[in-house]
Design a protein around this motif. Structure first.
Motif, PDB file in Angstrom:
ATOM      1  N   PHE A 199       0.814  -1.216   0.000  1.00 14.05           N
ATOM      2  CA  PHE A 199       0.000   0.000   0.000  1.00 14.05           C
ATOM      3  C   PHE A 199       0.847   1.266   0.000  1.00 14.05           C
ATOM      4  O   PHE A 199       0.582   2.202  -0.759  1.00 14.05           O
ATOM      5  CB  PHE A 199      -0.929  -0.007   1.218  1.00 14.05           C
ATOM      6  N   VAL A 200       1.872   1.318   0.848  1.00 12.55           N
ATOM      7  CA  VAL A 200       2.644   2.549   0.988  1.00 12.55           C
ATOM      8  C   VAL A 200       3.361   2.931  -0.314  1.00 12.55           C
ATOM      9  O   VAL A 200       3.266   4.076  -0.763  1.00 12.55           O
ATOM     10  CB  VAL A 200       3.645   2.437   2.156  1.00 12.55           C
ATOM     11  N   PRO A 201       4.077   2.011  -0.974  1.00 13.51           N
ATOM     12  CA  PRO A 201       4.696   2.389  -2.253  1.00 13.51           C
ATOM     13  C   PRO A 201       3.673   2.796  -3.308  1.00 13.51           C
ATOM     14  O   PRO A 201       3.971   3.604  -4.187  1.00 13.51           O
ATOM     15  CB  PRO A 201       5.445   1.114  -2.674  1.00 13.51           C
ATOM     16  N   TYR A 202       2.467   2.231  -3.210  1.00 13.48           N
ATOM     17  CA  TYR A 202       1.451   2.572  -4.206  1.00 13.48           C
ATOM     18  C   TYR A 202       1.006   4.021  -4.072  1.00 13.48           C
ATOM     19  O   TYR A 202       0.456   4.597  -5.000  1.00 13.48           O
ATOM     20  CB  TYR A 202       0.254   1.638  -4.068  1.00 13.48           C
ATOM     21  N   ILE A 203       1.296   4.637  -2.905  1.00 18.84           N
ATOM     22  CA  ILE A 203       0.996   6.058  -2.734  1.00 18.84           C
ATOM     23  C   ILE A 203       1.726   6.880  -3.795  1.00 18.84           C
ATOM     24  O   ILE A 203       1.222   7.905  -4.268  1.00 18.84           O
ATOM     25  CB  ILE A 203       1.390   6.524  -1.315  1.00 18.84           C
ATOM     26  N   LYS A 204       2.910   6.431  -4.177  1.00 18.98           N
ATOM     27  CA  LYS A 204       3.664   7.137  -5.224  1.00 18.98           C
ATOM     28  C   LYS A 204       2.896   7.130  -6.538  1.00 18.98           C
ATOM     29  O   LYS A 204       2.835   8.143  -7.245  1.00 18.98           O
ATOM     30  CB  LYS A 204       5.032   6.487  -5.411  1.00 18.98           C
ATOM     31  N   VAL A 205       2.315   5.987  -6.852  1.00 18.17           N
ATOM     32  CA  VAL A 205       1.545   5.882  -8.087  1.00 18.17           C
ATOM     33  C   VAL A 205       0.280   6.738  -8.000  1.00 18.17           C
ATOM     34  O   VAL A 205      -0.097   7.412  -8.963  1.00 18.17           O
ATOM     35  CB  VAL A 205       1.176   4.414  -8.377  1.00 18.17           C
ATOM     36  N   ILE A 206      -0.356   6.734  -6.829  1.00 19.70           N
ATOM     37  CA  ILE A 206      -1.550   7.548  -6.638  1.00 19.70           C
ATOM     38  C   ILE A 206      -1.213   9.031  -6.761  1.00 19.70           C
ATOM     39  O   ILE A 206      -1.982   9.821  -7.316  1.00 19.70           O
ATOM     40  CB  ILE A 206      -2.192   7.262  -5.270  1.00 19.70           C
ATOM     41  N   SER A 207      -0.051   9.429  -6.234  1.00 21.44           N
ATOM     42  CA  SER A 207       0.356  10.834  -6.338  1.00 21.44           C
ATOM     43  C   SER A 207       0.581  11.225  -7.794  1.00 21.44           C
ATOM     44  O   SER A 207       0.272  12.357  -8.201  1.00 21.44           O
ATOM     45  CB  SER A 207       1.620  11.088  -5.516  1.00 21.44           C
ATOM     46  N   LEU A 208       1.107  10.295  -8.595  1.00 15.87           N
ATOM     47  CA  LEU A 208       1.253  10.549 -10.028  1.00 15.87           C
ATOM     48  C   LEU A 208      -0.123  10.756 -10.664  1.00 15.87           C
ATOM     49  O   LEU A 208      -0.326  11.674 -11.465  1.00 15.87           O
ATOM     50  CB  LEU A 208       1.972   9.380 -10.702  1.00 15.87           C
ATOM     51  N   GLY A 209      -1.068   9.887 -10.305  1.00 18.43           N
ATOM     52  CA  GLY A 209      -2.420  10.041 -10.819  1.00 18.43           C
ATOM     53  C   GLY A 209      -3.039  11.356 -10.406  1.00 18.43           C
ATOM     54  O   GLY A 209      -3.748  12.002 -11.193  1.00 18.43           O
ATOM     55  N   LEU A 210      -2.770  11.798  -9.178  1.00 19.92           N
ATOM     56  CA  LEU A 210      -3.297  13.075  -8.690  1.00 19.92           C
ATOM     57  C   LEU A 210      -2.753  14.238  -9.512  1.00 19.92           C
ATOM     58  O   LEU A 210      -3.496  15.151  -9.899  1.00 19.92           O
ATOM     59  CB  LEU A 210      -2.927  13.242  -7.213  1.00 19.92           C
ATOM     60  N   ALA A 211      -1.442  14.198  -9.789  1.00 20.96           N
ATOM     61  CA  ALA A 211      -0.823  15.277 -10.562  1.00 20.96           C
ATOM     62  C   ALA A 211      -1.362  15.308 -11.995  1.00 20.96           C
ATOM     63  O   ALA A 211      -1.679  16.380 -12.530  1.00 20.96           O
ATOM     64  CB  ALA A 211       0.695  15.105 -10.574  1.00 20.96           C
ATOM     65  N   LEU A 212      -1.480  14.141 -12.624  1.00 19.13           N
ATOM     66  CA  LEU A 212      -1.970  14.089 -14.004  1.00 19.13           C
ATOM     67  C   LEU A 212      -3.440  14.503 -14.089  1.00 19.13           C
ATOM     68  O   LEU A 212      -3.844  15.203 -15.014  1.00 19.13           O
ATOM     69  CB  LEU A 212      -1.789  12.683 -14.569  1.00 19.13           C
ATOM     70  N   THR A 213      -4.237  14.073 -13.123  1.00 19.66           N
ATOM     71  CA  THR A 213      -5.656  14.417 -13.134  1.00 19.66           C
ATOM     72  C   THR A 213      -5.866  15.913 -12.947  1.00 19.66           C
ATOM     73  O   THR A 213      -6.780  16.502 -13.542  1.00 19.66           O
ATOM     74  CB  THR A 213      -6.397  13.649 -12.015  1.00 19.66           C
ATOM     75  N   SER A 214      -5.018  16.550 -12.148  1.00 20.97           N
ATOM     76  CA  SER A 214      -5.185  17.971 -11.852  1.00 20.97           C
ATOM     77  C   SER A 214      -4.831  18.878 -13.025  1.00 20.97           C
ATOM     78  O   SER A 214      -5.070  20.092 -12.957  1.00 20.97           O
ATOM     79  CB  SER A 214      -4.318  18.350 -10.650  1.00 20.97           C
ATOM     80  N   ILE A 215      -4.286  18.315 -14.105  1.00 10.94           N
ATOM     81  CA  ILE A 215      -3.949  19.131 -15.280  1.00 10.94           C
ATOM     82  C   ILE A 215      -5.188  19.839 -15.819  1.00 10.94           C
ATOM     83  O   ILE A 215      -5.095  20.882 -16.460  1.00 10.94           O
ATOM     84  CB  ILE A 215      -3.298  18.251 -16.377  1.00 10.94           C
ATOM     85  N   PHE A 216      -6.359  19.283 -15.523  1.00 12.41           N
ATOM     86  CA  PHE A 216      -7.604  19.926 -15.963  1.00 12.41           C
ATOM     87  C   PHE A 216      -7.684  21.381 -15.497  1.00 12.41           C
ATOM     88  O   PHE A 216      -8.326  22.213 -16.144  1.00 12.41           O
ATOM     89  CB  PHE A 216      -8.806  19.142 -15.430  1.00 12.41           C
ATOM     90  N   GLY A 217      -7.021  21.694 -14.389  1.00 10.63           N
ATOM     91  CA  GLY A 217      -7.102  23.046 -13.854  1.00 10.63           C
ATOM     92  C   GLY A 217      -6.412  24.103 -14.695  1.00 10.63           C
ATOM     93  O   GLY A 217      -6.621  25.299 -14.468  1.00 10.63           O
ATOM     94  N   VAL A 218      -5.593  23.714 -15.669  1.00  6.27           N
ATOM     95  CA  VAL A 218      -4.826  24.704 -16.445  1.00  6.27           C
ATOM     96  C   VAL A 218      -5.289  24.786 -17.890  1.00  6.27           C
ATOM     97  O   VAL A 218      -4.520  25.186 -18.760  1.00  6.27           O
ATOM     98  CB  VAL A 218      -3.316  24.386 -16.380  1.00  6.27           C
ATOM     99  N   ILE A 219      -6.541  24.424 -18.148  1.00  6.15           N
ATOM    100  CA  ILE A 219      -7.010  24.469 -19.537  1.00  6.15           C
ATOM    101  C   ILE A 219      -7.421  25.876 -19.962  1.00  6.15           C
ATOM    102  O   ILE A 219      -7.808  26.082 -21.111  1.00  6.15           O
ATOM    103  CB  ILE A 219      -8.204  23.517 -19.757  1.00  6.15           C
ATOM    104  N   ARG A 220      -7.328  26.861 -19.053  1.00  5.61           N
ATOM    105  CA  ARG A 220      -7.769  28.224 -19.361  1.00  5.61           C
ATOM    106  C   ARG A 220      -6.608  29.221 -19.460  1.00  5.61           C
ATOM    107  O   ARG A 220      -6.830  30.432 -19.355  1.00  5.61           O
ATOM    108  CB  ARG A 220      -8.739  28.716 -18.276  1.00  5.61           C
TER     109      ARG A 220
END
Length: 252
Positions: free
Chosen positions: A153-174
């Motif tokens: 679980f703990v190492p998978y946090i790294k993968v989740i953090s990557l997903g969080l960063a990629l998903t948040s790209i939606f915020g810069v479409i303007r």
């Protein structure tokens, strides 16, 4: 509701189409390795085609998210019409789809890496194209991602953090008044984050820089979370100002 369903269809259609194109490419690559001089050329192999799908599914599912953002820039959606299905699919992607596809990915990647030209004559005179070398390098990084997921679980946090960063790209479409510029910004940020994480998740690389053990283990999580907070903040600021060059209002 109709637009949410249409957006969901866009997500899964992209995964399907990208996986098919990638699997056909991987199949031809593997077939070229096992081909011998004088033998008849086999244009289709179910085994190699199946392995190609397993190889391409993880990357296709990740790229599907950025394709949804590009689709949002090019088409009219209200904030709720896009954001609700986008976030639901992002959670589904990083907690279910990606882990399952990476399990299949791990089964076939070693065989794909170990394959070499069966005919020594062909192997002597044919040099692996640069694009194929790049493709194998990217597949290798996905393999490291898959291995990381299996550690717990703990190492998978790294993968989740990557997903969080990629998903948040939606915020810069303007960021720009031009849609094409916004699309380029999204693509540059998306691949930039992927490339950066290929180094940030490499503990051997970070350890060689002399960083403290804490940063070696958690630098990627820290960087990804900072990126996510920054992009979300920018998205909120632009939304509150009412500036949207991508015309988020739905057509009546």
């Amino acid at each position: 509701m109709k637009k949410a369903l249409a957006l969901t269809a866009v997500f899964f259609s992209f995964i399907l189409c990208a996986s098919l194109v990638g699997s056909i490419t991987a199949m031809f690559v593997q077939e070229s390795f096992v081909h011998t001089s004088g033998a008849s050329i086999r244009f289709f192999s179910f085994e190699h085609f199946r392995d190609g799908i397993f190889l391409c599914l993880p990357a296709s599912s990740i790229y599907a998210l950025v394709y949804m953002i590009v689709h949002r820039i090019r088409h009219r959606y209200t904030l709720a019409q896009f954001l609700v299905p986008y976030l639901v699919l992002a959670v589904l992607e990083w907690f279910l789809i990606l882990p399952l596809t990476l399990i299949l990915f791990q089964r076939v990647l070693p065989d794909f890496y170990l394959v070499r030209f069966k005919d020594p004559v062909i192997g002597r005179y044919i040099v692996m194209p640069g694009f194929l070398s790049w493709f194998l390098m990217r597949m290798g990084w996905l393999h490291e991602l898959a291995v990381t997921c299996t550690f717990g679980f703990v190492p998978y946090i790294k993968v989740i953090s990557l997903g969080l960063a990629l998903t948040s790209i939606f915020g810069v479409i303007r960021l720009s008044t031009w849609r094409m510029i916004n699309i380029l910004n999204v693509l540059i940020l998306f691949f930039g984050i992927l490339i950066a994480n290929s180094f940030l998740m490499d503990q051997a690389f970070l350890a060689g820089t002399g960083m403290p053990d804490f940063l070696v283990n958690w630098l990627c999580v820290i960087v990804n979370c900072v990126i996510a907070v920054l992009f979300v903040t920018l998205g909120i600021v632009f939304y509150r100002k009412g500036f949207d060059p991508n015309r988020e209002e739905a057509e009546e």
